[in-house]
Every structure is written in C-alpha cells, then in structure tokens.
Motif scaffolding. Structure first.
Motif, PDB file in Angstrom:
ATOM      1  N   GLY A   1       0.819  -1.210   0.000  1.00 22.11           N
ATOM      2  CA  GLY A   1       0.000   0.000   0.000  1.00 22.11           C
ATOM      3  C   GLY A   1       0.849   1.254   0.000  1.00 22.11           C
ATOM      4  N   PRO A   2       0.321   2.336   0.542  1.00 27.62           N
ATOM      5  CA  PRO A   2       1.003   3.646   0.473  1.00 27.62           C
ATOM      6  C   PRO A   2       2.411   3.666   1.032  1.00 27.62           C
ATOM      7  CG  PRO A   2      -1.270   3.905   1.216  1.00 27.62           C
ATOM      8  CD  PRO A   2      -0.997   2.437   1.183  1.00 27.62           C
ATOM      9  N   ILE A   3       2.673   2.867   2.070  1.00 27.41           N
ATOM     10  CA  ILE A   3       3.988   2.923   2.712  1.00 27.41           C
ATOM     11  C   ILE A   3       5.099   2.473   1.770  1.00 27.41           C
ATOM     12  CG2 ILE A   3       4.124   0.596   3.713  1.00 27.41           C
ATOM     13  CD1 ILE A   3       4.899   3.920   5.522  1.00 27.41           C
ATOM     14  N   GLU A   4       4.749   1.765   0.715  1.00 26.21           N
ATOM     15  CA  GLU A   4       5.758   1.324  -0.248  1.00 26.21           C
ATOM     16  C   GLU A   4       6.428   2.500  -0.959  1.00 26.21           C
ATOM     17  OE1 GLU A   4       4.449  -2.958  -1.928  1.00 26.21           O
ATOM     18  OE2 GLU A   4       2.914  -1.386  -2.235  1.00 26.21           O
ATOM     19  N   ASN A   5       5.807   3.672  -0.905  1.00 31.90           N
ATOM     20  CA  ASN A   5       6.393   4.869  -1.487  1.00 31.90           C
ATOM     21  C   ASN A   5       7.452   5.505  -0.586  1.00 31.90           C
ATOM     22  OD1 ASN A   5       4.586   5.453  -3.998  1.00 31.90           O
ATOM     23  ND2 ASN A   5       3.125   5.015  -2.366  1.00 31.90           N
ATOM     24  N   TYR A   6       7.664   4.949   0.606  1.00 29.63           N
ATOM     25  CA  TYR A   6       8.551   5.569   1.593  1.00 29.63           C
ATOM     26  C   TYR A   6       9.739   4.676   1.950  1.00 29.63           C
ATOM     27  CZ  TYR A   6       4.839   9.021   2.183  1.00 29.63           C
ATOM     28  OH  TYR A   6       3.908  10.004   1.964  1.00 29.63           O
ATOM     29  N   LEU A   7      10.131   3.792   1.051  1.00 29.39           N
ATOM     30  CA  LEU A   7      11.287   2.929   1.289  1.00 29.39           C
ATOM     31  C   LEU A   7      12.574   3.670   0.906  1.00 29.39           C
ATOM     32  CD1 LEU A   7       9.962  -0.411  -0.265  1.00 29.39           C
ATOM     33  CD2 LEU A   7       9.668   0.451   2.056  1.00 29.39           C
ATOM     34  N   PRO A   8      13.751   3.270   1.492  1.00 34.13           N
ATOM     35  CA  PRO A   8      13.910   2.194   2.472  1.00 34.13           C
ATOM     36  C   PRO A   8      13.878   2.662   3.934  1.00 34.13           C
ATOM     37  CG  PRO A   8      16.043   2.867   1.676  1.00 34.13           C
ATOM     38  CD  PRO A   8      15.040   3.722   0.950  1.00 34.13           C
ATOM     39  N   MET A   9      14.022   3.982   4.151  1.00 36.22           N
ATOM     40  CA  MET A   9      14.005   4.491   5.522  1.00 36.22           C
ATOM     41  C   MET A   9      13.224   5.795   5.555  1.00 36.22           C
ATOM     42  SD  MET A   9      17.153   5.477   8.103  1.00 36.22           S
ATOM     43  CE  MET A   9      17.615   3.764   8.368  1.00 36.22           C
ATOM     44  N   SER A  10      12.274   5.879   6.474  1.00 39.92           N
ATOM     45  CA  SER A  10      11.440   7.083   6.501  1.00 39.92           C
ATOM     46  C   SER A  10      10.752   7.228   7.850  1.00 39.92           C
ATOM     47  CB  SER A  10      10.370   7.001   5.402  1.00 39.92           C
ATOM     48  OG  SER A  10       9.528   5.873   5.595  1.00 39.92           O
ATOM     49  N   LEU A  11      10.187   8.402   8.037  1.00 37.67           N
ATOM     50  CA  LEU A  11       9.311   8.694   9.168  1.00 37.67           C
ATOM     51  C   LEU A  11       7.972   9.134   8.597  1.00 37.67           C
ATOM     52  CD1 LEU A  11      11.825  10.577  11.455  1.00 37.67           C
ATOM     53  CD2 LEU A  11      10.660   8.450  12.025  1.00 37.67           C
ATOM     54  N   THR A  12       6.902   8.503   9.039  1.00 37.53           N
ATOM     55  CA  THR A  12       5.579   8.773   8.489  1.00 37.53           C
ATOM     56  C   THR A  12       4.526   8.790   9.595  1.00 37.53           C
ATOM     57  OG1 THR A  12       5.302   6.389   8.052  1.00 37.53           O
ATOM     58  CG2 THR A  12       6.035   7.755   6.205  1.00 37.53           C
ATOM     59  N   THR A  13       3.370   9.330   9.231  1.00 39.88           N
ATOM     60  CA  THR A  13       2.172   9.275  10.082  1.00 39.88           C
ATOM     61  C   THR A  13       0.996   8.885   9.205  1.00 39.88           C
ATOM     62  OG1 THR A  13       1.474  11.563   9.701  1.00 39.88           O
ATOM     63  CG2 THR A  13       3.068  11.181  11.481  1.00 39.88           C
ATOM     64  N   PHE A  14      -0.123   8.560   9.834  1.00 36.74           N
ATOM     65  CA  PHE A  14      -1.342   8.271   9.084  1.00 36.74           C
ATOM     66  C   PHE A  14      -2.471   9.138   9.620  1.00 36.74           C
ATOM     67  CE2 PHE A  14      -5.301   6.134   8.060  1.00 36.74           C
ATOM     68  CZ  PHE A  14      -5.109   5.783   6.730  1.00 36.74           C
ATOM     69  N   ASN A  15      -2.931  10.070   8.772  1.00 38.90           N
ATOM     70  CA  ASN A  15      -4.046  10.941   9.147  1.00 38.90           C
ATOM     71  C   ASN A  15      -3.816  11.577  10.520  1.00 38.90           C
ATOM     72  OD1 ASN A  15      -6.488  12.202   8.666  1.00 38.90           O
ATOM     73  ND2 ASN A  15      -7.713  10.536   9.529  1.00 38.90           N
ATOM     74  N   THR A  16      -2.565  11.927  10.774  1.00 35.96           N
ATOM     75  CA  THR A  16      -2.153  12.404  12.099  1.00 35.96           C
ATOM     76  C   THR A  16      -1.017  13.405  11.945  1.00 35.96           C
ATOM     77  OG1 THR A  16      -2.842  10.370  13.225  1.00 35.96           O
ATOM     78  CG2 THR A  16      -1.128  11.654  14.302  1.00 35.96           C
ATOM     79  N   MET A  17      -0.976  14.370  12.849  1.00 38.24           N
ATOM     80  CA  MET A  17       0.106  15.357  12.877  1.00 38.24           C
ATOM     81  C   MET A  17       1.056  15.019  14.021  1.00 38.24           C
ATOM     82  SD  MET A  17      -0.274  19.490  13.336  1.00 38.24           S
ATOM     83  CE  MET A  17       1.111  20.616  13.221  1.00 38.24           C
ATOM     84  N   ALA A  18       2.362  15.015  13.730  1.00 38.18           N
ATOM     85  CA  ALA A  18       3.344  14.627  14.742  1.00 38.18           C
ATOM     86  C   ALA A  18       4.544  15.553  14.711  1.00 38.18           C
ATOM     87  CB  ALA A  18       3.797  13.194  14.511  1.00 38.18           C
ATOM     88  N   ALA A  19       5.233  15.610  15.852  1.00 32.00           N
ATOM     89  CA  ALA A  19       6.511  16.310  15.970  1.00 32.00           C
ATOM     90  C   ALA A  19       7.589  15.282  16.272  1.00 32.00           C
ATOM     91  CB  ALA A  19       6.445  17.360  17.074  1.00 32.00           C
TER      92      ALA A  19
END
Length: 218
Positions: free
Chosen positions: A187-205
């Motif tokens: 799914g969508p996370i495959e666009n963020y390889l090989p190392m990343s920081l992500t959120t889902f429908n959420t705001m983070a610091a």
C-alpha cells in the motif's frame, strides 16, 4: 634459580604493561539523522493528499494528511543495514492514528519493515509486516496508551536474528525473525522505502533522530 626467575618476572611485568597501554575499544559512533537544524537529508513525499513535512522550532513537523504523510531519509544507502539502533523522540499533536511510522531496512535496502506506534485508532504498536501479517495481526502487536502532546522516546534495534523496540523504558517488541518473511505492508507505505518517518491521518513532531551501530556480544 633466582637469576632465571628475575628475567621471567620482568617479562610478565612488561606484558601486563603492554596490555594496559592498549587503547580501549572505541564505542560505536552515533549518526545524527535529524539534527533539528535542517531537513536537507530528508525528502518529503506526497502520495496525494499527504501533509507537508516542515522544520519548525528545531522539530520535524509531519502535518496531518488524508492518508500517509512523511519523509524519506536520502542517505539510507550509507547506513548499516543490520546491527543498529535508531532512537528518536516523537509526540502526536493531533489525529487518532499512528504518529510514528519508522520504516527501516532489515539486512538490505530491498527488505524493509515499519515500526508502528499508535495505529488502528491510536494505540496499536508493532511491526508491519512479518509473514505477511501487519502490526495489528502478528506477534509484535500490543496496545500502548499514547497521550496527545506528550513526548515519547522510541528505540528500535535491528540484528540479523531479531527485531526489538522500546517505548520510553518499556520493551514492547522482542521478535525472532529467523526463517520469517519481513516486509512492509502493501500500500502507500511502499512509497517511503527504504528508511522514513511517516504518520497516518495524524500530525506529529519528531526530534533527536539518531542511528548507532550495535556491536554483537561474542
């Protein structure tokens, strides 16, 4: 006899002195992945409806999007692929899903997984995916309580045989991966390889993102 004993003692003393003179093994040097000063080493990825990733007050701010939002670490190929730890501090600013999606390589750049903190409504913590089961389904899954606007220290350890993770001082994952299939959730996370920081429908610091090689005990 005494004449023979004295040279032997001198040799032993010299050997001890040589051992003491040897420099102690250097501790593995940590690599700062995000220093709070710039996002030059990170590339924001928009998969359509993703929130922007910005630098604000020394923090990496991943703004809330409609799905997955985040940034890829551009120098992943220069880092260890196994026997390493990643530490970071993160807090959820708004939203009700995962505020930490740490995607990381496991042995090579083509084999990756994601540590999820706060998924599936805000509490599920685990690794996606192991044997094609995501963080809500496999043995790494647990429920952790995360409060909004509170910093949490996250630590991930990767070795050839095990994936481990801690939230603050609590170990939440200790998973043997020998003989198991490790990979990201399709799914969508495959666009963020090989190392990343992500959120889902959420705001983070995010702050203080570091990688430290792990020296295996013999």
């Amino acid at each position: 006899m005494k004449r023979l004993l004295l040279p032997a003692l001198l040799l032993i003393g010299a050997a001890f002195a040589a051992d003491e003179a040897k420099p102690a093994a250097e501790a593995p040097k940590e690599i700062v992945l995000f220093n709070g000063k710039s996002l030059d080493d990170w590339e924001s990825v928009d998969i359509g409806g993703s929130g922007m990733v910005e630098l604000e007050g020394g923090l990496m701010i991943i703004n809330q999007g409609e799905s997955v939002s985040g940034a890829i670490y551009k120098k992943a190929a220069t880092l260890p692929m196994t026997n390493y730890e990643i530490t970071l501090e993160a807090k959820r600013l708004q939203g009700v899903d995962f505020f930490v999606g740490l995607t990381f390589p496991v042995g090579d750049l083509k084999t990756c997984a994601t540590l999820i903190c706060g998924g599936w409504g805000g509490s599920v913590t685990g690794i996606s995916s192991i044997d094609n089961l995501d963080a809500s389904e496999n043995n790494t899954s647990s429920f952790q309580r995360y409060k909004d606007d509170q910093w949490y220290t996250i630590k991930l350890r990767v070795t050839p045989t095990k994936l481990s993770a801690w939230v603050d001082d609590k170990q939440v994952i200790d998973e043997d991966i020998e003989g198991k299939k490790v990979g990201v959730r399709p799914g969508p996370i495959e666009n963020y390889l090989p190392m990343s920081l992500t959120t889902f429908n959420t705001m983070a610091a995010i702050r203080n993102v570091k990688l430290t090689p792990v020296v295996e005990k013999k």
